[in-house]
Design an enzyme around this catalytic site. Structure first.
Site, PDB file in Angstrom:
ATOM      1  N   ASP A 116     -13.536   3.275   3.512  1.00 18.47           N
ATOM      2  CA  ASP A 116     -13.531   1.802   3.536  1.00 18.47           C
ATOM      3  C   ASP A 116     -12.885   1.269   4.809  1.00 18.47           C
ATOM      4  O   ASP A 116     -12.034   0.373   4.769  1.00 18.47           O
ATOM      5  CB  ASP A 116     -12.814   1.250   2.303  1.00 18.47           C
ATOM      6  CG  ASP A 116     -13.269  -0.168   1.952  1.00 18.47           C
ATOM      7  OD1 ASP A 116     -14.337  -0.580   2.430  1.00 18.47           O
ATOM      8  OD2 ASP A 116     -12.554  -0.853   1.197  1.00 18.47           O
ATOM      9  N   GLY A 124      -6.408  -9.708  -4.430  1.00 17.58           N
ATOM     10  CA  GLY A 124      -7.595  -8.873  -4.292  1.00 17.58           C
ATOM     11  C   GLY A 124      -8.097  -8.382  -5.623  1.00 17.58           C
ATOM     12  O   GLY A 124      -7.565  -8.714  -6.686  1.00 17.58           O
ATOM     13  N   GLY A 125      -9.147  -7.567  -5.566  1.00 16.85           N
ATOM     14  CA  GLY A 125      -9.798  -7.095  -6.772  1.00 16.85           C
ATOM     15  C   GLY A 125      -8.925  -6.200  -7.625  1.00 16.85           C
ATOM     16  O   GLY A 125      -9.119  -6.095  -8.831  1.00 16.85           O
ATOM     17  N   LYS A 143       2.155  -4.072  -3.609  1.00 15.13           N
ATOM     18  CA  LYS A 143       0.836  -4.285  -4.205  1.00 15.13           C
ATOM     19  C   LYS A 143       0.923  -3.957  -5.697  1.00 15.13           C
ATOM     20  O   LYS A 143       1.069  -2.804  -6.084  1.00 15.13           O
ATOM     21  CB  LYS A 143      -0.215  -3.413  -3.508  1.00 15.13           C
ATOM     22  CG  LYS A 143      -1.618  -3.613  -4.069  1.00 15.13           C
ATOM     23  CD  LYS A 143      -2.685  -3.072  -3.122  1.00 15.13           C
ATOM     24  CE  LYS A 143      -2.687  -1.584  -3.010  1.00 15.13           C
ATOM     25  NZ  LYS A 143      -3.819  -1.076  -2.187  1.00 15.13           N
TER      26      LYS A 143
END
Length: 470
Positions: free
Chosen positions: A285, A167-168, A186
């Site tokens: 989000d 991901g970003g 992560k």
């Protein structure tokens, strides 16, 4: 003596001179018979080819004159004028060379300065992020979650051997703690933000304890290395299961009872964030990608990188810039004329997400052309208003249809343009768990379909965009 070097002998007389070498032939030029000895009047055209030696050519190029001395040996005579001309040529060459050298040196210094400035900016940015995170951890005091070293992270992930997604903000890897618990790790990029995403995750999720909120097992902050360790969700994200045409969902279509329970679980999780914590947490989000499913398809809200924390009694917050993902962002988040930003912004995102769960598709159908573009919330509202057949797939019984209609009505209430017309998440849970007959059809949301250029756009402010989970 031979004439192999092309020496030329000339005489005004028609008779050959006795001084000519025996091997040379004479040349009779077409001249006037009575011309003066000091003059040479050519009376006809003829071809005359002169070849000179390499030494003579070099002499002429330097501005000299080629001559043969009395012994027929070559001499290069350089005049004062030619000498000065050569000096000037050398001066010009020296000056040009100097300027070229200065230009090259200036360019090298400029490139070095740019690189140094860029490195300095990156260092400043990384140092700022480091200081921000360090200050946060210092001010927070002891945390209830564990802190791991970077070597611990490498050990639990087997040197990042099993990658779950990208991901970003970084990558997610499968890991295993010493107690045998499987986790998702992560690992955050150093170049993203000023540590805000890391701080948001740790600050917000460490305050939570709810069945519908993903559990943060620990974190790593060591120099420039930052990582977040979550409980592993075996079924990944909700996104994999709800969209028709998604290869990953072709053999994993969820039944209506499961979708209904998932919608209630997410609503309860948001209700807890908005009212159940000692501080109010706004997620900003909410979307299928950030809803993770455990082995029993119990939903858990994840990815708090864009979250905002505010006191429980405070319902309105100030915020610079928009944050969220296009298609789920509440109108007031990107345009303040629609209203104030509050917990009702999460309600809007929730409503858009549940409509996608109902329609098994994105709210914008990009498979049709521009003239036939379909905005699903408007399409479903029209059929609901006219009490028409909804045309939804997989409705096996009356209970399924009732649950689907409740999800639709609640979603349409949630996406009302005016935030004050949207229900709270507590009211959303009540409506979903209540009877269908008690629900009223809301006013039609008057926002039109987003432009096609916005379709598929990713997060406005840095939400993780992983392929499979987290």
């Amino acid at each position: 003596m031979s004439c192999g070097d092309y020496n030329i002998y000339y005489t005004h007389s028609n008779e050959a001179s006795q001084s000519f070498p025996s091997g040379c032939s004479t040349i009779q030029l077409p001249v006037q018979e009575h011309s003066h000895e000091a003059e040479l009047n050519i009376t006809a055209e003829f071809d005359f080819e002169v070849r000179v030696s390499d030494a003579c050519s070099r002499c002429y190029s330097r501005g000299g004159l080629c001559e043969l001395d009395k012994k027929a040996e070559f001499n290069c005579i350089v005049t004062e004028e030619a000498f000065q001309k050569g000096i000037k040529s050398l001066e010009v060459i020296a000056i040009a060379t100097s300027f070229a050298g200065i230009g090259v040196l200036t360019f090298i210094i400029y490139c070095f300065w740019r690189k140094l400035s860029s490195t300095k900016d990156i260092w400043k940015k990384e140092n700022l992020a480091h200081q921000n995170v360090k200050a946060f951890l210092r001010n927070r005091g002891p945390l209830v979650i564990s802190r791991y070293s970077y070597s611990d992270v490498k050990t639990m992930t087997k040197s990042f051997n099993d990658k779950l997604g990208q991901g970003g903000y970084g990558s997610v890897y499968k890991g295993k703690l010493q107690d045998g618990c499987f986790v998702a790790v992560k690992v955050l990029n150093n170049s993203k933000g000023n540590g805000e995403e890391f701080i948001n995750e740790v600050a917000s999720i460490s305050r939570t304890s709810h069945v519908n909120i993903v559990t943060l097992k620990g974190f790593c902050f060591e120099g420039s290395k930052r990582a977040l360790i979550y409980e592993l969700m075996p079924n990944g994200s909700l996104e994999k299961f709800i969209y028709k045409g998604n290869p990953s969902s072709s053999n994993h279509q969820l039944g209506w009872e499961t979708l209904y329970k998932i919608s209630i679980g997410i609503a309860r999780g948001l209700e807890y964030l908005h009212r159940g914590c000692n501080t109010r947490i706004l997620h900003f989000d909410i979307k299928p990608h950030n809803i993770l499913l455990d082995e029993n398809f119990c939903p858990k809200i994840s990815d708090f990188g864009l979250a905002k924390i505010c006191p429980r009694e405070k319902s309105i917050i100030s915020m610079v810039g928009a944050r969220g993902t296009v298609g789920y962002i509440a109108p007031e988040v990107f345009c303040r004329s629609f209203g104030v930003i509050s917990h009702k912004s999460d309600v809007y995102s929730y409503g858009m997400m549940v409509l996608e769960m109902v329609g098994s598709r994105k709210n914008i159908d990009v498979s049709v052309d521009l003239t036939g573009e379909i905005y699903f919330p408007h399409w479903i509202y029209k059929h609901l208003e006219l009490n028409e057949e909804l045309g939804l797939l997989g409705l096996l019984n009356e209970g399924d249809e009732d649950n689907a209609r409740k999800m639709i009505i609640v979603s349409l209430w949630c996406i009302q343009t005016d935030p004050s017309n949207r229900p709270s998440m507590s009211r959303v849970v009540e409506m979903l768990e209540g009877s269908l007959e008690s629900l009223q059809i809301p006013p039609k949301p008057y926002l039109s379909s987003p432009s096609r250029s916005s379709i598929g756009s990713s997060t406005v402010m840095g939400s993780m965009q992983y392929d499979s989970m987290y």
